[in-house]
Design an enzyme around this catalytic site. Structure first.
Site, short mmCIF file in Angstrom:
data_model
loop_
_atom_site.label_atom_id
_atom_site.label_comp_id
_atom_site.label_asym_id
_atom_site.label_seq_id
_atom_site.Cartn_x
_atom_site.Cartn_y
_atom_site.Cartn_z
N HIS A 106 1.03 -9.92 -42.47
CA HIS A 106 1.81 -8.93 -43.24
C HIS A 106 1.58 -9.02 -44.75
O HIS A 106 1.60 -8.02 -45.44
CB HIS A 106 3.31 -9.01 -42.90
CG HIS A 106 4.01 -10.22 -43.45
ND1 HIS A 106 3.90 -11.47 -42.88
CD2 HIS A 106 4.81 -10.38 -44.52
CE1 HIS A 106 4.62 -12.33 -43.59
NE2 HIS A 106 5.19 -11.69 -44.59
N ASP A 107 1.35 -10.22 -45.26
CA ASP A 107 1.16 -10.37 -46.70
C ASP A 107 -0.30 -10.57 -47.10
O ASP A 107 -0.58 -11.01 -48.22
CB ASP A 107 1.99 -11.57 -47.22
CG ASP A 107 3.41 -11.16 -47.61
OD1 ASP A 107 3.65 -9.95 -47.80
OD2 ASP A 107 4.26 -12.06 -47.74
N LYS A 126 -1.76 -9.85 -50.51
CA LYS A 126 -1.52 -10.69 -51.70
C LYS A 126 -2.81 -11.35 -52.19
O LYS A 126 -2.87 -11.83 -53.32
CB LYS A 126 -0.44 -11.73 -51.41
CG LYS A 126 0.95 -11.10 -51.37
CD LYS A 126 2.05 -12.13 -51.34
CE LYS A 126 3.42 -11.45 -51.40
NZ LYS A 126 4.51 -12.40 -51.14
N HIS A 179 0.93 -4.91 -52.72
CA HIS A 179 0.31 -5.73 -51.67
C HIS A 179 0.32 -5.10 -50.28
O HIS A 179 -0.63 -5.29 -49.52
CB HIS A 179 0.84 -7.18 -51.69
CG HIS A 179 2.18 -7.38 -51.06
ND1 HIS A 179 3.34 -7.23 -51.75
CD2 HIS A 179 2.54 -7.70 -49.80
CE1 HIS A 179 4.37 -7.46 -50.95
NE2 HIS A 179 3.90 -7.75 -49.75
N HIS A 202 7.79 -3.54 -46.28
CA HIS A 202 8.76 -3.47 -47.38
C HIS A 202 9.45 -2.11 -47.46
O HIS A 202 10.14 -1.81 -48.44
CB HIS A 202 8.10 -3.80 -48.71
CG HIS A 202 7.80 -5.26 -48.87
ND1 HIS A 202 8.80 -6.22 -49.00
CD2 HIS A 202 6.63 -5.95 -48.88
CE1 HIS A 202 8.25 -7.42 -49.11
NE2 HIS A 202 6.93 -7.28 -49.03
FE LIG Z 1 5.40 -8.80 -48.36
#
Ligand SMILES: [Fe+2]
Length: 318
Positions: A182-183, A186, A211, A236
């Site tokens: 999910h990240d 980044k 991100h 998000h």
């Molecule tokens: Fe996130």
């Protein structure tokens, strides 16, 4: 029965008949019993009087109080490699297992070997795929001590939630991957901003908000990961439409996105940060419940509460 990885033991993959389930829990050493002999030599055995066969072992009969009288056992061979055996027991009626029966079972074994080998190779490939993604993700997480293990925990709690919705393997795999990745976006954000201890400026906050979109762009070229993109891009988004990047509302946010969002916040709230200690899981679940229908899908929040009440979230929090 299939040979295990180091080719020392046969284990029951499928055992049919009334004793099938019982017998599936047992295994046999290569060379042990008639099936073990066939696995060792690759030579089929027809035996119409097992009691007089020196290789026969009554191990399974005594475990299941079954009486083996006759049997026919052929190897499963794939490109000269023995991968297991098929065994049929006690021919019905008065006749004995014949050469024709052997031929028939060998024909079945040939087909089965190809299908089984394919399934095994596919499983290997899938394991390699998951392992690679897990190490990639933990390498990213490791850069920031405060997010260490975050993606893995998000993935785990997301799968717990998902299991309450739909237990199908393909759905759970998608949730697991979306949680892990999910990240991923980044990677494309300046590390000085990500790990900054002071309050972020408005401009820095806007950069971090990119991100999920960067994550989508990273995953787009990977065919196998196409289905999980909504989970990454929409983690998000908020249920009331005030989230980012698209401001989607309610069910317009993908189910994956709604699940990951709850799992993400649960782990964030229960983890320590430079400026505060992580919350107890009870308080974190309460905080999330307060935002049910605002930030989070009420249905997912109710599942989270249910998991908490059943003691499934005890691994979270300090
Ligand atoms: Fe996130």
């Amino acid at each position: 029965m299939l040979l295990n990885r180091n080719k020392e033991e046969l284990y029951f993959e499928i055992a049919l008949g009334e004793k099938g389930e019982k017998i599936k829990r047992y295994s046999l050493k290569v060379g042990e019993g008639i099936a073990g002999k066939v696995a060792e030599t690759g030579i089929p055995i027809i035996e119409n009087d097992v009691e007089n066969n020196p290789f026969f072992t009554s191990k399974f009969d005594s475990l299941t109080s079954f009486k083996t009288k006759s049997l026919l056992c052929v190897p499963l061979v794939y490109q000269d490699e023995i991968i297991g055996v098929i065994e049929v027991i006690n021919k019905k009626g008065k006749s004995k297992f014949s050469k024709n029966d052997l031929k028939l079972l060998q024909a079945i074994a040939n087909q089965a070997s190809i299908a089984i080998k394919n399934a095994l190779l596919y499983q290997d490939l899938k394991n390699l795929f998951f392992d690679t993604i897990e190490s990639l993700v933990s390498a990213i997480d490791a850069k920031d001590p405060y997010t260490h293990g975050h993606s893995k925990r998000v993935s785990e709690v997301a799968v717990m939630i998902a299991k309450e919705i739909n237990n199908s393997e393909s759905f759970l795999e998608k949730v697991k991957l979306a949680g892990l990745l999910h990240d991923i976006g980044k990677i494309g954000i300046d590390e000085r901003i990500l790990t900054k201890k002071d309050k972020l400026t408005q401009e820095e906050r806007e950069i971090i908000k990119k991100h999920p979109t960067i994550g989508r762009r990273i995953l787009e070229p990977i065919e196998l990961l196409k289905d999980i993109i909504p989970g990454v891009e929409e983690h998000h988004e908020r249920y009331d439409g005030s989230g980012y990047p698209k401001g989607l509302r309610g069910d317009r946010i993908s189910l994956l996105g709604r699940i990951i969002s709850v799992a993400d916040v649960l782990d964030a709230l229960t983890s320590d940060r430079p400026y505060r200690k992580g919350l107890e899981v009870e308080l974190a679940v309460l905080e999330i419940s307060k935002l049910s229908g605002i930030e989070f899908d009420p249905f997912i929040v109710s599942i989270l509460n249910d998991l908490y009440k059943r003691g499934k979230l005890n691994c979270f929090g300090s």
